[in-house]
Scaffold this active site. Sequence first.
Site, short mmCIF file in Angstrom:
data_model
loop_
_atom_site.label_atom_id
_atom_site.label_comp_id
_atom_site.label_asym_id
_atom_site.label_seq_id
_atom_site.Cartn_x
_atom_site.Cartn_y
_atom_site.Cartn_z
N LYS A 1 0.85 -1.21 0.00
CA LYS A 1 0.00 0.00 0.00
C LYS A 1 0.88 1.25 0.00
O LYS A 1 0.60 2.21 -0.71
CB LYS A 1 -0.88 0.01 1.24
N ASN A 2 1.97 1.22 0.80
CA ASN A 2 2.79 2.43 0.97
C ASN A 2 3.83 2.62 -0.12
O ASN A 2 4.68 3.49 -0.03
CB ASN A 2 3.42 2.43 2.36
N CYS B 1 -5.05 8.23 8.93
CA CYS B 1 -5.40 7.68 10.25
C CYS B 1 -5.09 8.72 11.33
O CYS B 1 -4.10 9.42 11.27
CB CYS B 1 -4.58 6.42 10.53
N ASP C 1 4.30 0.38 12.02
CA ASP C 1 3.08 -0.28 11.54
C ASP C 1 3.01 -1.73 11.97
O ASP C 1 1.99 -2.39 11.77
CB ASP C 1 3.01 -0.22 10.01
N VAL D 1 7.73 6.82 16.57
CA VAL D 1 7.47 7.45 15.26
C VAL D 1 6.23 8.34 15.31
O VAL D 1 6.23 9.47 14.83
CB VAL D 1 7.32 6.38 14.15
C1 EPZ Z 1 4.20 6.71 5.99
O1 EPZ Z 1 3.46 7.75 6.58
C2 EPZ Z 1 3.25 5.53 5.94
N1 EPZ Z 1 2.07 5.90 5.17
C3 EPZ Z 1 2.83 5.14 7.36
O2 EPZ Z 1 2.01 3.98 7.27
C4 EPZ Z 1 4.09 4.77 8.15
O3 EPZ Z 1 3.73 4.44 9.46
C5 EPZ Z 1 5.04 5.97 8.15
O4 EPZ Z 1 5.35 6.36 6.79
C6 EPZ Z 1 6.35 5.67 8.87
O5 EPZ Z 1 6.97 4.57 8.27
C7 EPZ Z 1 2.15 5.94 3.82
O6 EPZ Z 1 3.20 5.69 3.23
C8 EPZ Z 1 0.89 6.29 3.09
P1 EPZ Z 1 6.27 10.11 8.09
P2 EPZ Z 1 4.03 9.27 6.54
O7 EPZ Z 1 6.22 11.35 7.27
O8 EPZ Z 1 4.81 9.48 5.32
C9 EPZ Z 1 6.24 13.50 11.37
C10 EPZ Z 1 0.06 2.73 7.57
O9 EPZ Z 1 -0.57 2.26 8.54
N2 EPZ Z 1 6.12 14.47 10.28
O10 EPZ Z 1 7.48 9.25 8.05
O11 EPZ Z 1 2.92 10.20 6.84
C11 EPZ Z 1 4.96 12.71 11.55
O12 EPZ Z 1 4.03 13.45 12.31
C12 EPZ Z 1 0.62 4.14 7.64
O13 EPZ Z 1 0.28 2.12 6.49
C13 EPZ Z 1 6.18 15.83 10.57
O14 EPZ Z 1 6.33 16.22 11.73
O15 EPZ Z 1 5.02 9.21 7.81
C14 EPZ Z 1 5.42 11.48 12.27
O16 EPZ Z 1 5.54 11.75 13.65
C15 EPZ Z 1 0.44 4.75 9.03
N3 EPZ Z 1 6.05 16.73 9.56
C16 EPZ Z 1 6.81 11.25 11.68
O17 EPZ Z 1 7.20 12.50 11.07
C17 EPZ Z 1 5.89 16.34 8.25
O18 EPZ Z 1 5.80 17.21 7.35
C18 EPZ Z 1 6.84 10.15 10.64
O19 EPZ Z 1 5.96 10.53 9.62
C19 EPZ Z 1 5.85 14.96 7.97
C20 EPZ Z 1 5.98 14.04 9.00
#
Ligand code: EPZ
Length: 464
Positions: free
Chosen positions: A48-49, A146, A336, A358
């Site tokens: 999915k990701n 989510c 995840d 995370v």
């Molecule tokens: C991706 O989310 C995945 N989703 C998530 O899977 C996964 O848990 C996550 O990466 C970490 O591996 C998709 O790919 C669609 P991040 P993403 O940006 O890209 C903070 C699932 O269940 N952050 O790595 O949104 C954020 O708040 C989902 O399949 C900022 O602060 O994750 C978090 O604390 C859930 N500012 C951390 O970074 C930003 O601009 C990690 O987020 C972006 C992120």
Amino acid sequence: MNDARLNDDANERGSAQNHGASVGLTADKITIRGGIPLVGRIEVKGAKNLVTKAMVAALLGETPSVLKDVPNISDVRIVRGLLEVHGVKVTEGAEPGDLILDPVDVESAHFAAIDAHAGSSRIPILFCGPLLHRLGEAFIPDLGGCRIGDRPIDFHLEVLRKFGAVVEKQPNGIRMSAPNGLKGAKLELPYPSVGATEQVLLTAVRADGLTELKGAAIEPEIMDLINILQKMGAIITVDTDRVIRIEGVERLLGYNHRALFDRNEAASWAAAALATDGDIFVGGARQPEMITFLNVFRKVGGAFDICDDGIRFYHPGGDLKPVIIETDVHPGFMTDWQQPLVIALTKAHGTSIVHETVYEQRFGFVDALVEMGATIQIHKECLGGHPCRFGQRNFNHSAVITGPTQLHGADIVVPDLRGGFSHLIAALSAEGTSTVSNVGIISRGYENFIGKLRLLGADFDLEG
Ligand code: EPZ
């Protein structure tokens, strides 16, 4: 089991399992009679990701792309709708699960159409770079996803501005333009964000000049997106210090790519096998992307056999053992993976700890487990090896799970995707009957999970 629904699904199931056809989930509540070990073989498709980002990458090509092993999940359907409102022609390919994406007639879309399709997805933010390159403008509605924390997009907006985008906050979203085109930039992420890394990749490949990204995420899904971009004509290097460098190129062509398998889905079914004393063969699962999960799975008391066409996950007998888990970016234990595994930890003999580093609020799902008889306490402190960003900020981000406890049936409402799957596992491993509502969320990331549960011998009825 409602026989008529069963027959329909059974027919669908055959095709779905063998050919990945969709099994739309019309019901939103499942009544599960727990205590039955899940045994059998299921197949996982593309991640999915990864596939949702690969679909966006097709916008950058001057010719059509073919993406293979695409799962039929609602996140894919949302991105397909968003591409189509921008004039991309999306059609099924020769094999089930293949998508052909033709971006030749890309055009701007009306806000209302974008908003109507964006749904609960966060993917629209990744359209910015490609649309700015193609059209000189982009509009992004306020994002969903989510509820597992604030999930800001500050890193995304910051890097887009550094590429030269003009970002204007509007009442219902964000409008962007690139009056002088997009230029390569020197960037550094404050946290190895997966999404922000993808934002940089999808923008830098066609920007003018060199882009350097320090503090990048290097998850397998990111590396597979880099595989795709390289096939299209991009020039990208990933250094040992996790610095990614991209040399912008004049043109990119369509790609032909078989998506990386969904390791999050594979880990979820593995956790289900452990929690139900079962034995599940996950076709399509591969060891290299799951090494950290496999180590923890073995430490808890699970066993696995690595085969050429997948991985067999099973509970070989004996008591489950407690572990201390600290989620992290790759190659750490993925955030995840923790929710589905927590159910097995409620059966472990002793005290386990999960330190979620995370996302700041990813334990909302445990309330239902406590109602079912689990002993789980949530703490604001960093309970694990290393203090993390959330330690001094009042977030309940560490869980202490004491076992063994026997879960009993309850009425559960699914809160989010991975928490929802953990609720299914809890109901399947509990004594007695549970109703699990709002299960539609689960089809965001788990293709035909109803058909798979049936294949594995679960005893349940669909309702609603
Ligand atoms: C991706 O989310 C995945 N989703 C998530 O899977 C996964 O848990 C996550 O990466 C970490 O591996 C998709 O790919 C669609 P991040 P993403 O940006 O890209 C903070 C699932 O269940 N952050 O790595 O949104 C954020 O708040 C989902 O399949 C900022 O602060 O994750 C978090 O604390 C859930 N500012 C951390 O970074 C930003 O601009 C990690 O987020 C972006 C992120």
